[in-house]
Enzyme design. Sequence first.
Site, PDB file in Angstrom:
ATOM      1  CD  GLU A   1      -3.003   1.250   2.291  1.00 20.72           C
ATOM      2  OE1 GLU A   1      -3.963   1.999   2.068  1.00 20.72           O
ATOM      3  OE2 GLU A   1      -2.874   0.473   3.153  1.00 20.72           O
TER       4      GLU A   1
ATOM      5  CG  ASP B   1      -3.701  -2.611   3.741  1.00 21.62           C
ATOM      6  OD1 ASP B   1      -3.003  -1.798   4.287  1.00 21.62           O
ATOM      7  OD2 ASP B   1      -4.697  -2.543   3.353  1.00 21.62           O
TER       8      ASP B   1
ATOM      9  CB  THR C   1      -5.624   3.429   7.940  1.00 21.33           C
ATOM     10  OG1 THR C   1      -4.854   2.634   7.303  1.00 21.33           O
ATOM     11  CG2 THR C   1      -4.889   4.517   8.592  1.00 21.33           C
TER      12      THR C   1
ATOM     13  CG  ASP D   1      -7.561  -2.557   0.851  1.00 18.26           C
ATOM     14  OD1 ASP D   1      -6.897  -2.397   1.840  1.00 18.26           O
ATOM     15  OD2 ASP D   1      -8.165  -1.701  -0.051  1.00 18.26           O
TER      16      ASP D   1
ATOM     17  CB  ILE E   1      -2.770  -0.149   9.155  1.00 19.30           C
ATOM     18  CG1 ILE E   1      -1.543  -0.012  10.088  1.00 19.30           C
ATOM     19  CG2 ILE E   1      -3.865   0.116  10.237  1.00 19.30           C
ATOM     20  CD1 ILE E   1      -1.221   1.281  10.834  1.00 19.30           C
ATOM     21  CG  ASP E   2      -7.948  -3.385   5.305  1.00 16.23           C
ATOM     22  OD1 ASP E   2      -7.960  -2.378   4.550  1.00 16.23           O
ATOM     23  OD2 ASP E   2      -8.794  -4.354   5.612  1.00 16.23           O
TER      24      ASP E   2
END
Length: 246
Positions: A70, A87, A92, A200, A89-90
């Site tokens: 990402e 990713d 955020t 994601d 931090i999915d």
Amino acid sequence: MISISSNLNIMIKAAEKASKSLIRDFGEVEKLQVKKKGPRDFVTKTDINVEKIIIDQLSKTKKNYSFLTEESGSIINKDNENIWIIDPIDGTTNFLHGIPHFAICIALESRSEIVSGLIFDPIKDEMFFAEKNKGAYLNNSRLKVSNKNSIEDCLFSSNHEGVKFSNLNMRYSGCAALDLAYVASGRLDGFFHNNINLWDVAAGKIIVEEAGGVVNDINKFKKNNINIRASSLSINDEMIKNLKNF
């Protein structure tokens, strides 16, 4: 005892190492929220830091594998047939507001096919993972999608647009990866989302499929513009019918 590949083993170790700094920073974000300071820049730094830890850990063992992430985008190394998809931090926005519902996501794509994936919720200490043809797991327990047959009894998740559009029983959690993990574990019955990024959903796709669920072919979409549909087999047709105009 669950048998996992060396690749999945290093994915799990990388996620666990990165989660330590994520949990620490989440505590700081909660303090920033209380002090009414803007934590947005802080969170951006956390994203970058978590991603760096994961890339460093994975690169130690697999020096030639490429990356799609990402924050850093595409990193092409000698081996471009094996790609780590990350990713950091999915969820955020949840993280940013001190809401403990977010996850680290890592998937491995080999020759254009997702062959393993993990979604780690560090606050609840829930590690969802799967490998092709080996089943899906939450920590040490085998996962199985819901077996509900009536769509009226089902619970679905999507983003803001999906919730607005649908007349199904809906939730909007703000973390697509955990929504997919929850479909795999039977907590949710289905998930759909338009215009979402590959990082994601890559890990979630294989976890849902290995838990006995159905996911549409996401390879026909661009990596940053995917329309995903995931559910148990028993209600998939009915869900898709409900989404014909979505």
